[in-house]
Design a protein around this motif. Structure first.
Motif, PDB file in Angstrom:
ATOM      1  N   ASN A 181       0.844  -1.188   0.000  1.00  0.00           N
ATOM      2  CA  ASN A 181       0.000   0.000   0.000  1.00  0.00           C
ATOM      3  C   ASN A 181       0.886   1.246   0.000  1.00  0.00           C
ATOM      4  O   ASN A 181       1.900   1.292   0.692  1.00  0.00           O
ATOM      5  CB  ASN A 181      -0.911   0.022   1.231  1.00  0.00           C
ATOM      6  N   PHE A 182       0.457   2.251  -0.779  1.00  0.00           N
ATOM      7  CA  PHE A 182       1.204   3.507  -0.810  1.00  0.00           C
ATOM      8  C   PHE A 182       0.861   4.318   0.431  1.00  0.00           C
ATOM      9  O   PHE A 182      -0.287   4.403   0.844  1.00  0.00           O
ATOM     10  CB  PHE A 182       0.863   4.303  -2.072  1.00  0.00           C
ATOM     11  N   GLU A 183       1.898   4.929   1.021  1.00  0.00           N
ATOM     12  CA  GLU A 183       1.704   5.671   2.262  1.00  0.00           C
ATOM     13  C   GLU A 183       2.700   6.822   2.333  1.00  0.00           C
ATOM     14  O   GLU A 183       3.836   6.704   1.872  1.00  0.00           O
ATOM     15  CB  GLU A 183       1.897   4.721   3.457  1.00  0.00           C
ATOM     16  N   PRO A 209       7.549   9.239   1.048  1.00  0.00           N
ATOM     17  CA  PRO A 209       6.589   8.304   0.438  1.00  0.00           C
ATOM     18  C   PRO A 209       7.160   6.889   0.451  1.00  0.00           C
ATOM     19  O   PRO A 209       8.370   6.690   0.336  1.00  0.00           O
ATOM     20  CB  PRO A 209       6.457   8.848  -0.991  1.00  0.00           C
ATOM     21  N   ARG A 210       6.304   5.916   0.574  1.00  0.00           N
ATOM     22  CA  ARG A 210       6.776   4.537   0.671  1.00  0.00           C
ATOM     23  C   ARG A 210       5.662   3.559   0.318  1.00  0.00           C
ATOM     24  O   ARG A 210       4.475   3.904   0.367  1.00  0.00           O
ATOM     25  CB  ARG A 210       7.277   4.264   2.094  1.00  0.00           C
ATOM     26  N   LEU A 211       6.084   2.343  -0.016  1.00  0.00           N
ATOM     27  CA  LEU A 211       5.158   1.229  -0.178  1.00  0.00           C
ATOM     28  C   LEU A 211       5.272   0.367   1.078  1.00  0.00           C
ATOM     29  O   LEU A 211       6.363  -0.041   1.464  1.00  0.00           O
ATOM     30  CB  LEU A 211       5.506   0.415  -1.417  1.00  0.00           C
ATOM     31  N   GLU A 242       8.778  -2.154   4.454  1.00  0.00           N
ATOM     32  CA  GLU A 242       8.491  -1.025   3.578  1.00  0.00           C
ATOM     33  C   GLU A 242       9.573  -0.857   2.517  1.00  0.00           C
ATOM     34  O   GLU A 242      10.711  -1.274   2.689  1.00  0.00           O
ATOM     35  CB  GLU A 242       8.368   0.266   4.389  1.00  0.00           C
TER      36      GLU A 242
END
Length: 334
Positions: free
Chosen positions: A10-12, A89-91, A302
C-alpha cells in the motif's frame, strides 16, 4: 531497500504535514523585492558629446530581472518534488511479527585433554567426547533462535570464544573452530563459573542461563566451584550441569556430586551423558525446561520511494540553472 516478494503493498506518506510548506515560494514571490543586477559601465570626460555623435541613448547601469513565469513554475515544481521527498513516500506491506530476544544462554564447555578420549561410538565409529559434544551442541544452538547465545571454553583457564549474540551462525562457526587443549590441560570448574558470572552480570536481560559441560573434577587451583556458585546465584542465573562420560568407568574423574550441587543451588538440573543418545535426550529435556517464550513486536516491511521525487527536483533545478546561465550570457553580450 527491502525485497518483499509478492506481498500486498500500500502507498503511504509518512509526513503529510510537510506539504503545508507548498505556498512558501509564492510568499517569497510577493514579499521579496526584484533582483537588481549591476552591469559594467564605461565613463569618460566627453561622454555626453559621444552620445550625440553616435546617436545612441545611454542605458542605466543596472537592470531589473523580470519574473519569468516559466522559470518560477519550474522552480515551484522542483520545490514540490523536494517536499514530496521529505514527506517520505513509501510502499508498506501488511504488519508482520518480529521475534525479540527472550534470554541470555551461555554455554561453558570443558576442553581439557580428557575430552579427547575416544570412547563414544557414533555410526559404528569411535570418536572423541569433544567431537560428539561439539556436534550435538551445534544442533542445540541452532534451535535456540529466541535467545542470545555465548560460548566459554575452559581447561586450566576460561576464555570467551563467542560473546552473547543472536547471530547463531557465527556462534556455531566459532564452536567448530575450537579444539581440545586450547585452554590448558586440567579442569578448572570454579574459574569457569566465576568468568561466566562476569559475562552474564553485564547483560541487560533478566533471564540468564548457564550450561556447564565437563567430564572431569575441579582442579582446585583458584576458586572452589561452590564458592563461585554463591556469587552467580545472587544474579539469578540458573545453571544446568552436564557430566560427560561414564562415572563408573575405570579412570573416570567425573565429579557428579559437585555438578549436582551446582545445579541444585541455582534451581537448575544435572544431566549425565554417557553417550550421544543420552546427550541428545538431555538437550531435549533442557528445551522443555527452558522453552523459547518469544516476545514479539509488530513491524511493517516497507520500500522507500523518496529518491524518485528527489531526483526529479534536482534535475529541474539543474535545468533551471543551465538556462539561467545561457540567458545571462546572452544578456551580457547584448
Amino acid at each position: 531497500m527491502q525485497e518483499l516478494g509478492s506481498a500486498n503493498m500500500n502507498f503511504e506518506i509518512a509526513y503529510p504535514w510537510v506539504f503545508f510548506l507548498l505556498p512558501l515560494p509564492f510568499l517569497m514571490y510577493w514579499i521579496l523585492p526584484p533582483l537588481r543586477v549591476q552591469k559594467d559601465a564605461f565613463k569618460f570626460a566627453m561622454f555626453n558629446r559621444s552620445v550625440k555623435v553616435l546617436d545612441e541613448a545611454p542605458r542605466k547601469s543596472a537592470w531589473i530581472a523580470k519574473r519569468n513565469i516559466v522559470q518560477w513554475a519550474s522552480l515551484w515544481i522542483a520545490w514540490s518534488c523536494l517536499l514530496a521527498a521529505l514527506s517520505w513516500p513509501r510502499l508498506v506491506a501488511e504488519p508482520e511479527m518480529k521475534v525479540k530476544t527472550s534470554r541470555s544462554f551461555l554455554v561453558a564447555a570443558d576442553i581439557s585433554f580428557s575430552m579427547d578420549t575416544k570412547d563414544w561410538k557414533v555410526d559404528g565409529k569411535l570418536i572423541s567426547r569433544w567431537e560428539a559434544t561439539k556436534k550435538l551442541m551445534s544442533d542445540f544452538i541452532e534451535k535456540r533462535k529466541g535467545d542470545r547465545l555465548g560460548l566459554i571454553f575452559f581447561g586450566s583457564n576460561p576464555y570467551l570464544q563467542a560473546p552473547l549474540t543472536t547471530d547463531l551462525e557465527t556462534v556455531e562457526w566459532l564452536l567448530d573452530q575450537t579444539e581440545v587443549g586450547m585452554a590448558g590441560q586440567v579442569t578448572n570448574i570454579g574459574s569457569a563459573i566465576t568468568y561466566a558470572n562476569k559475562v552474564l552480570e553485564k547483560d541487560t536481560l533478566d533471564h540468564k542461563v548457564l550450561l556447564l559441560l565437563t567430564d572431569g573434577r575441579d582442579s582446585e587451583q583458584d576458586v572452589a566451584p561452590m564458592d563461585a556458585v554463591k556469587a552467580i546465584a545472587e544474579d539469578s542465573v540458573k545453571i544446568y550441569t552436564m557430566g560427560i562420560g561414564d562415572p563408573t568407568q575405570k579412570g573416570s574423574d567425573l565429579d557428579e556430586k559437585t555438578l549436582k550441587s551446582i545445579a541444585e543451588a541455582t534451581n537448575g538440573k544435572y544431566f549425565l551423558a554417557m553417550d550421544q543418545d543420552q546427550m541428545e535426550k538431555a538437550y531435549e529435556v533442557m528445551n522443555e525446561l527452558e522453552p523459547m517464550e518469544f516476545e514479539e513486536e509488530e513491524y511493517r516491511p516497507e520500500v522507500p520511494l523518496y529518491y524518485y521525487p528527489l531526483g526529479l527536483s534536482l534535475f529541474l533545478i539543474l535545468i533551471h540553472q543551465v538556462f539561467r546561465g545561457i540567458f545571462h550570457l546572452f544578456f551580457q553580450k547584448a
